[in-house]
Scaffold this motif. Structure first.
Motif, short mmCIF file in Angstrom:
data_model
loop_
_atom_site.label_atom_id
_atom_site.label_comp_id
_atom_site.label_asym_id
_atom_site.label_seq_id
_atom_site.Cartn_x
_atom_site.Cartn_y
_atom_site.Cartn_z
N GLU A 77 35.62 53.18 35.53
CA GLU A 77 35.49 54.59 35.14
C GLU A 77 35.19 55.47 36.35
OE1 GLU A 77 35.96 57.39 32.31
OE2 GLU A 77 35.97 55.24 31.86
N ALA A 78 34.39 54.93 37.28
CA ALA A 78 34.01 55.69 38.47
C ALA A 78 35.09 55.66 39.55
CB ALA A 78 32.70 55.14 39.05
N GLY A 79 36.09 54.79 39.38
CA GLY A 79 37.15 54.69 40.38
C GLY A 79 36.72 54.02 41.66
N ASP A 80 35.69 53.17 41.58
CA ASP A 80 35.17 52.49 42.77
C ASP A 80 35.82 51.11 42.88
OD1 ASP A 80 33.74 51.43 44.87
OD2 ASP A 80 31.78 52.09 44.14
N GLY A 81 37.04 51.09 43.44
CA GLY A 81 37.79 49.84 43.51
C GLY A 81 37.18 48.80 44.42
#
Length: 238
Positions: free
Chosen positions: A142-146
């Protein structure tokens, strides 16, 4: 005969330097910290595949001597991230499809066995920890922290190995972790939808909850096998 007190140890006065034993511990800690800094730089592309790790430059940038930098590079060599070339130094390792295919092949064997050891012995505390890890993967999606999601993905698999209770199996898994993470980092995202990464771990947890080792083996082979196919395909021919 005059009684004497206990012999005073050398260099025990206030303000003197640490004992050699303590100094050695401090040096080991420094080497590990430098190794962590270099690992993160490699993972994030600060050093490209094939790049030379220049001891003098790294030592200057980190404000340390060259000796701990050299020891840190040796640690990274043991972890499969760099290679040593005689009389030239250390270079960031380049991976090809065949390298990663072999890494995933070994992971399939290790994790199938770890799940077999754990099946039927999953405690409520273990279940809670693994479930929380899956939820963390969803939050990171959800946070886009790949980058963090890759780390926590591998941590989920490591937890299974820890809970399996075989220390030597865990040691081999840890030796593969840096190589696996680096290979994925070189590719970028494995899935278009990062939530899919989290969802692919749910069947593994369900299989462990069932207590059936065969069910876990099938779920694990599918999970790791799918990632293996994607990684190898993205790297192209070996």
């Amino acid at each position: 005969m005059t009684a004497t007190g206990p012999t005073r140890p050398p260099h025990s006065a206030a303000g003197t330097q640490a004992t050699p034993q303590l100094a050695a511990l401090a040096q080991d800690d420094l080497v590990n910290r430098i190794a962590q800094v270099l690992t993160e730089a490699i993972m994030k592309g600060g050093f490209a595949p094939g790049a030379r790790l220049t001891e003098a430059t790294i030592a200057r940038d980190l404000g340390v001597s060259r000796a701990p930098v050299r020891e840190a590079a040796r640690l990274l060599e043991n972890r499969g991230l760099v290679v040593a070339v005689p009389r030239r130094g250390f270079f960031v390792r380049s991976f090809d499809a065949a390298d990663l295919d072999q890494i995933y092949d070994l992971r399939m064997c290790l994790e199938r066995h770890a799940g077999g050891l754990l099946a039927g012995r999953l405690t409520p505390e273990m279940d809670t920890a693994l479930s929380a890890q899956v939820q963390l993967l969803h939050r990171l999606a959800e946070a886009g922290d790949g980058d963090r999601q890759i780390e926590e993905d591998l941590k989920f698999h490591r937890m299974i190995c820890v809970f399996a209770g075989n220390r030597r199996l865990l040691k081999v898994f840890d030796e593969l972790t840096a190589e696996t993470r680096y290979g994925i980092a070189m590719i970028g995202r494995l899935y278009d939808d990062p939530h899919e990464i989290a969802r692919t771990h749910e069947p593994l947890l369900d299989a462990l909850r069932s207590g059936d080792a065969t069910s876990f083996a099938e779920a694990s082979d599918y999970h790791i096998g799918t990632a293996r196919q994607r990684v190898v395909a993205m790297f192209g021919p070996g």
